[in-house]
Scaffold this motif. Structure first.
Motif, PDB file in Angstrom:
ATOM      1  N   ILE A 113       0.902  -1.184   0.093  1.00 37.13           N
ATOM      2  CA  ILE A 113      -0.057  -0.082   0.063  1.00 37.13           C
ATOM      3  C   ILE A 113       0.853   1.237   0.248  1.00 37.13           C
ATOM      4  CG2 ILE A 113      -1.602   1.320   1.447  1.00 37.13           C
ATOM      5  CD1 ILE A 113      -2.995  -1.010  -0.073  1.00 37.13           C
ATOM      6  N   GLY A 114       0.460   2.192  -0.857  1.00 39.56           N
ATOM      7  CA  GLY A 114       1.171   3.340  -1.051  1.00 39.56           C
ATOM      8  C   GLY A 114       1.940   3.407  -2.176  1.00 39.56           C
ATOM      9  N   LEU A 115       1.812   2.338  -3.042  1.00 44.22           N
ATOM     10  CA  LEU A 115       2.603   2.414  -4.633  1.00 44.22           C
ATOM     11  C   LEU A 115       1.551   2.801  -5.237  1.00 44.22           C
ATOM     12  CD1 LEU A 115       5.314   1.801  -5.519  1.00 44.22           C
ATOM     13  CD2 LEU A 115       4.795  -0.713  -5.729  1.00 44.22           C
ATOM     14  N   CYS A 116       1.855   3.583  -6.372  1.00 46.66           N
ATOM     15  CA  CYS A 116       1.033   4.188  -7.309  1.00 46.66           C
ATOM     16  C   CYS A 116       2.054   4.821  -8.435  1.00 46.66           C
ATOM     17  CB  CYS A 116       0.265   5.215  -6.805  1.00 46.66           C
ATOM     18  SG  CYS A 116       0.963   6.676  -6.077  1.00 46.66           S
ATOM     19  N   ASP A 117       1.462   5.163  -9.469  1.00 43.71           N
ATOM     20  CA  ASP A 117       2.399   5.653 -10.365  1.00 43.71           C
ATOM     21  C   ASP A 117       3.135   6.892  -9.919  1.00 43.71           C
ATOM     22  OD1 ASP A 117       0.810   4.122 -12.281  1.00 43.71           O
ATOM     23  OD2 ASP A 117      -0.486   5.764 -13.133  1.00 43.71           O
ATOM     24  N   GLN A 118       2.733   7.728  -9.230  1.00 41.99           N
ATOM     25  CA  GLN A 118       3.622   8.719  -8.615  1.00 41.99           C
ATOM     26  C   GLN A 118       4.599   8.441  -7.828  1.00 41.99           C
ATOM     27  OE1 GLN A 118       1.682  12.625  -7.626  1.00 41.99           O
ATOM     28  NE2 GLN A 118       2.625  12.582  -5.465  1.00 41.99           N
ATOM     29  N   THR A 119       4.528   7.314  -6.884  1.00 41.87           N
ATOM     30  CA  THR A 119       5.579   7.006  -6.040  1.00 41.87           C
ATOM     31  C   THR A 119       6.525   5.930  -6.526  1.00 41.87           C
ATOM     32  OG1 THR A 119       3.863   5.347  -5.138  1.00 41.87           O
ATOM     33  CG2 THR A 119       4.281   7.382  -3.948  1.00 41.87           C
ATOM     34  N   LEU A 120       6.141   5.232  -7.557  1.00 39.00           N
ATOM     35  CA  LEU A 120       7.028   4.044  -8.262  1.00 39.00           C
ATOM     36  C   LEU A 120       8.354   4.666  -8.470  1.00 39.00           C
ATOM     37  CD1 LEU A 120       5.639   1.635 -10.717  1.00 39.00           C
ATOM     38  CD2 LEU A 120       7.901   2.699 -11.375  1.00 39.00           C
ATOM     39  N   PRO A 121       8.675   5.639  -9.035  1.00 39.44           N
ATOM     40  CA  PRO A 121       9.983   6.134  -9.272  1.00 39.44           C
ATOM     41  C   PRO A 121      10.824   6.304  -7.802  1.00 39.44           C
ATOM     42  CG  PRO A 121       8.494   7.514 -10.769  1.00 39.44           C
ATOM     43  CD  PRO A 121       7.666   6.897  -9.615  1.00 39.44           C
ATOM     44  N   VAL A 200      -2.890   7.836  -2.409  1.00 36.42           N
ATOM     45  CA  VAL A 200      -2.272   6.563  -1.337  1.00 36.42           C
ATOM     46  C   VAL A 200      -3.151   6.946  -0.047  1.00 36.42           C
ATOM     47  CG1 VAL A 200      -0.034   6.812  -2.305  1.00 36.42           C
ATOM     48  CG2 VAL A 200      -0.416   8.172  -0.472  1.00 36.42           C
ATOM     49  N   ASN A 201      -3.652   8.074   0.208  1.00 36.59           N
ATOM     50  CA  ASN A 201      -4.425   7.965   1.605  1.00 36.59           C
ATOM     51  C   ASN A 201      -5.778   7.349   1.090  1.00 36.59           C
ATOM     52  OD1 ASN A 201      -2.844   9.633   2.893  1.00 36.59           O
ATOM     53  ND2 ASN A 201      -3.624  11.520   2.021  1.00 36.59           N
ATOM     54  N   GLU A 202      -6.226   7.410  -0.092  1.00 34.21           N
ATOM     55  CA  GLU A 202      -7.556   6.597  -0.550  1.00 34.21           C
ATOM     56  C   GLU A 202      -7.279   4.925  -0.482  1.00 34.21           C
ATOM     57  OE1 GLU A 202     -10.595   5.815  -4.365  1.00 34.21           O
ATOM     58  OE2 GLU A 202      -9.247   7.560  -4.325  1.00 34.21           O
ATOM     59  N   GLN A 203      -6.096   4.564  -1.192  1.00 34.91           N
ATOM     60  CA  GLN A 203      -5.453   3.367  -0.940  1.00 34.91           C
ATOM     61  C   GLN A 203      -5.613   2.860   0.623  1.00 34.91           C
ATOM     62  OE1 GLN A 203      -1.715   2.399  -2.562  1.00 34.91           O
ATOM     63  NE2 GLN A 203      -2.219   3.199  -4.588  1.00 34.91           N
ATOM     64  N   LEU A 204      -4.881   3.759   1.584  1.00 33.79           N
ATOM     65  CA  LEU A 204      -4.895   3.242   3.053  1.00 33.79           C
ATOM     66  C   LEU A 204      -5.995   3.075   3.522  1.00 33.79           C
ATOM     67  CD1 LEU A 204      -3.048   2.615   5.374  1.00 33.79           C
ATOM     68  CD2 LEU A 204      -2.552   5.054   5.642  1.00 33.79           C
ATOM     69  N   SER A 205      -7.047   4.150   3.499  1.00 31.10           N
ATOM     70  CA  SER A 205      -8.219   3.992   4.124  1.00 31.10           C
ATOM     71  C   SER A 205      -8.947   2.690   3.474  1.00 31.10           C
ATOM     72  CB  SER A 205      -9.117   5.183   3.951  1.00 31.10           C
ATOM     73  OG  SER A 205      -9.205   5.500   2.391  1.00 31.10           O
ATOM     74  N   GLY A 206      -9.073   2.581   2.178  1.00 31.39           N
ATOM     75  CA  GLY A 206      -9.702   1.391   1.452  1.00 31.39           C
ATOM     76  C   GLY A 206      -9.205   0.260   2.239  1.00 31.39           C
ATOM     77  N   ALA A 207      -7.966  -0.035   2.395  1.00 31.35           N
ATOM     78  CA  ALA A 207      -7.165  -1.105   2.898  1.00 31.35           C
ATOM     79  C   ALA A 207      -7.545  -1.383   4.262  1.00 31.35           C
ATOM     80  CB  ALA A 207      -5.780  -1.090   2.727  1.00 31.35           C
ATOM     81  N   ILE A 208      -7.836  -0.298   5.106  1.00 30.82           N
ATOM     82  CA  ILE A 208      -8.120  -0.386   6.690  1.00 30.82           C
ATOM     83  C   ILE A 208      -9.554  -0.975   6.541  1.00 30.82           C
ATOM     84  CG2 ILE A 208      -8.587   0.748   8.560  1.00 30.82           C
ATOM     85  CD1 ILE A 208      -6.224   2.642   7.945  1.00 30.82           C
ATOM     86  N   ARG A 209     -10.596  -0.356   5.795  1.00 36.15           N
ATOM     87  CA  ARG A 209     -11.841  -0.707   5.854  1.00 36.15           C
ATOM     88  C   ARG A 209     -11.811  -2.342   5.326  1.00 36.15           C
ATOM     89  NH1 ARG A 209     -12.395   4.207   2.998  1.00 36.15           N
ATOM     90  NH2 ARG A 209     -13.013   5.937   4.256  1.00 36.15           N
ATOM     91  N   GLY A 210     -11.067  -2.595   4.510  1.00 42.87           N
ATOM     92  CA  GLY A 210     -11.238  -3.881   3.932  1.00 42.87           C
ATOM     93  C   GLY A 210     -10.762  -5.101   4.851  1.00 42.87           C
ATOM     94  N   VAL A 211      -9.531  -4.880   5.609  1.00 40.29           N
ATOM     95  CA  VAL A 211      -9.126  -5.781   6.592  1.00 40.29           C
ATOM     96  C   VAL A 211     -10.140  -5.752   7.577  1.00 40.29           C
ATOM     97  CG1 VAL A 211      -7.335  -6.217   8.180  1.00 40.29           C
ATOM     98  CG2 VAL A 211      -6.824  -5.517   5.898  1.00 40.29           C
ATOM     99  N   PHE A 212     -10.836  -4.770   8.076  1.00 39.72           N
ATOM    100  CA  PHE A 212     -11.770  -4.706   9.299  1.00 39.72           C
ATOM    101  C   PHE A 212     -12.907  -5.765   8.682  1.00 39.72           C
ATOM    102  CE2 PHE A 212     -10.052  -0.938  11.582  1.00 39.72           C
ATOM    103  CZ  PHE A 212     -10.064  -1.681  12.966  1.00 39.72           C
ATOM    104  N   MET A 213     -13.442  -5.483   7.416  1.00 34.65           N
ATOM    105  CA  MET A 213     -14.539  -6.084   6.885  1.00 34.65           C
ATOM    106  C   MET A 213     -14.287  -7.570   6.774  1.00 34.65           C
ATOM    107  SD  MET A 213     -17.157  -4.177   6.817  1.00 34.65           S
ATOM    108  CE  MET A 213     -18.020  -5.243   5.973  1.00 34.65           C
TER     109      MET A 213
END
Length: 544
Positions: A113-121, A200-213
């Motif tokens: 989590i946190g990897l995207c087109d912008q952070t890949l480099p 990446v904040n959307e990624q993180l919040s989505g991942a937190i919700r997904g794991v809780f669910m």
């Protein structure tokens, strides 16, 4: 932070030199997985920094978002020395579940989590490894699609199979992985109806919700019902700085036990997959190798892992099941818990720990109180030791749980309950050793898979349930459309009978006679313990 009193009550930071108040960290408040991470860090073992969202938030995950993003995440970023979403030095994290009691593989994990087109480099700048970066990115898209967007995992697995054409995916170069990642992005958008999140904040919040669910997933609920675990306790969620087992030839991921969980023998029992991430081992979708593979690619890490195993047993006074990653030859410990074991192993481990001075007689007696002497043996082929009488094996697999069972082939859960109700003995045959099969496994006497590791979560659960389990049978082919199974050059229909020999990993056609061989020496040791701990009538009278 200017005042430690501002630290949220139900967040916990696991980091070197952490001075934040932990507000009574416990197994109940932060989950057993995170609590043991904290203990490992305090023991001096190598643990990446982590932020734990306590079980308090399981009933209302949205309530954790504000404290996580305003206080918890900045503290984790400071501990890791990296920033989530930073273009030059990005923090990449894993999101893991963790209830107060162990539920292996029943909830979800998300990596990268946190990897995207912008952070890949930026990750490429950190690692200098383009293959790692594209491999991590395609893994994130697939796992996020499955856990958060609800896409079928086969969507991405089928694309891998199409591209690799039978090759091991670890042999793909960075250009191939880059192309695969772009195809994954297209598949995600097509089937999810929206692009993969680049925020990446959307990624993180989505991942937190997904794991809780995932606490409410069907397989998690089935596991709790089978093991009589309270549905109300909930799970914690751990956000942890990533270490990368897929960073090259001196890296990898693995799972191990400090002792053999089938026999109880005092020797590390390790599955390792070079140039891979942890989910490759525990998911049951990949075949793994033993400790020799680790010793060959990272000998120093293997030496330190053996030392860590001994440290864990001294600290927890029990056999441990641990997960680890090796990045560029450096060992990191990611999890430890009391290991699931067979009744035979439970007796030997308790008695050996008593002899070694790690537990007292009362504890050994308690740990063996539910065992019967008939549990202390191994079911073996009746022809064992008589080569002329032995049947010809159909194939070979890795044994995750010993014993011998015969049963009708069953390919999924649709027919398992009805067949079991009619008294049929069933052997579940699957491509992968996956925990989603737990309800079907409950009706079965054994599990046979084409892929998977001895330490995959499904194999761990099978061992806990006392099911004979063979994984990684490379000659096995399953045709779900035709409802047939091919083992080597022999074809079987669903309902045909096969025999699994979990002692040497072989499988046979039809019913093969088996006998129980008691472990006389172990039975005698257990009798001696029970006799020594049983008060005489005079002692009872005096005590009263």
């Amino acid at each position: 932070m200017s005042s430690t009193s501002l630290w949220p009550k139900h967040l916990y930071l696991i980091a070197e030199g952490n001075t934040q108040p932990q507000h009574k960290p416990s197994r109940e408040s932060m989950g057993s997985k995170a609590y043991h991470l904290l203990r490992m860090k305090n023991m001096g073992l190598p643990v990446p920094p982590a932020l734990v969202i306590g079980t308090h938030y399981a009933k209302s995950p949205e309530d954790c978002m504000l404290p996580v993003f305003t206080i918890g995440l900045p503290a984790l970023q400071e501990a890791a020395g990296r920033i989530l979403g930073d273009m030059r030095n990005p923090l990449i994290v894993s999101i893991r579940s963790g209830a107060p009691v162990s539920m292996p593989g029943m909830m979800e994990t998300l990596l990268n989590i946190g990897l995207c087109d912008q952070t890949l480099p930026g990750l490429l700048r950190q690692t200098g490894n383009p293959r790692l970066v594209w491999d991590a990115y395609r893994r994130l898209i697939a796992s996020y699609g499955e856990v958060v967007a609800g896409l079928p995992g086969s969507l991405f697995e089928d694309e891998i199979d199409r591209v690799t054409e039978g090759r091991d995916e670890r042999q793909m170069n960075f250009a191939e992985l880059r192309s695969l990642t772009r195809q994954f992005l297209a598949l995600y958008q097509l089937h999810a109806g929206h692009p993969f999140p680049q925020d990446v904040n959307e990624q993180l919040s989505g991942a937190i919700r997904g794991v809780f669910m995932s606490w409410h997933a069907e397989k998690a609920q089935a596991y709790r019902e089978i093991n009589q675990i309270d549905h109300a306790m909930g799970t914690a969620v751990t956000i942890q700085s990533m270490v990368f087992g897929n960073s090259g030839g001196h890296s990898g991921a693995g799972v191990g036990f400090t002792r053999n969980p089938t026999t109880g023998e005092r020797q590390p029992w390790v599955d390792f997959l070079a140039n891979a991430q942890g989910e490759d081992v525990v998911s049951g979708r990949r075949n793994a190798h033993g400790h020799k593979a680790l010793a060959s690619v990272a000998p120093d890490a293997w030496r330190k892992l053996q030392e860590a195993a001994q440290t864990l047993e001294r600290e927890f006074s029990d056999m441990q099941d641990f997960e680890f990653t090796v990045q560029d030859g450096v060992l990191y410990m990611l999890q430890t818990r009391s290991g699931k074991r067979t009744p035979l192993a439970a007796a030997r481990i308790a008695l050996d720990l008593l002899d070694e001075g790690l537990i007292d007689a009362a504890t050994a007696l308690e740990r063996t109180s539910e065992l019967h002497e008939t549990d202390l043996g191994t079911v073996q082929l009746a022809s064992q030791g008589n080569p002329q009488a032995q049947a010809n094996p159909l194939g070979q697999a890795m044994s995750a749980c010993s014993g011998v069972v015969s049963g009708e082939i069953i390919l999924d859960g649709a027919r398992a309950a009805a067949s079991a109700a009619e008294g049929a003995s069933l052997v579940l045959v699957r491509q992968d050793a996956e925990t989603s099969d737990i309800a079907t496994l409950e009706f079965s006497v054994g599990l046979l898979t084409q892929r998977g590791a001895r330490t995959s979560h499904a194999a761990v659960v099978a061992r806990q349930l006392g099911k004979v389990c063979l994984v990684g049978c490379e000659t096995l082919r399953i045709d779900l459309k035709e409802r047939t199974v091919r083992l080597g050059d022999q074809l079987f229909k669903e309902g045909d009978v096969i025999t699994l020999d979990g002692n040497d990993g072989r499988l046979y056609a039809g019913v093969v006679a088996a006998v129980l061989v008691p472990d006389a020496a172990l039975i005698e040791r257990l009798r001696a313990l029970r006799t020594a701990q049983t008060p005489t009538r005079h002692q009872k009278h005096t005590a009263s």
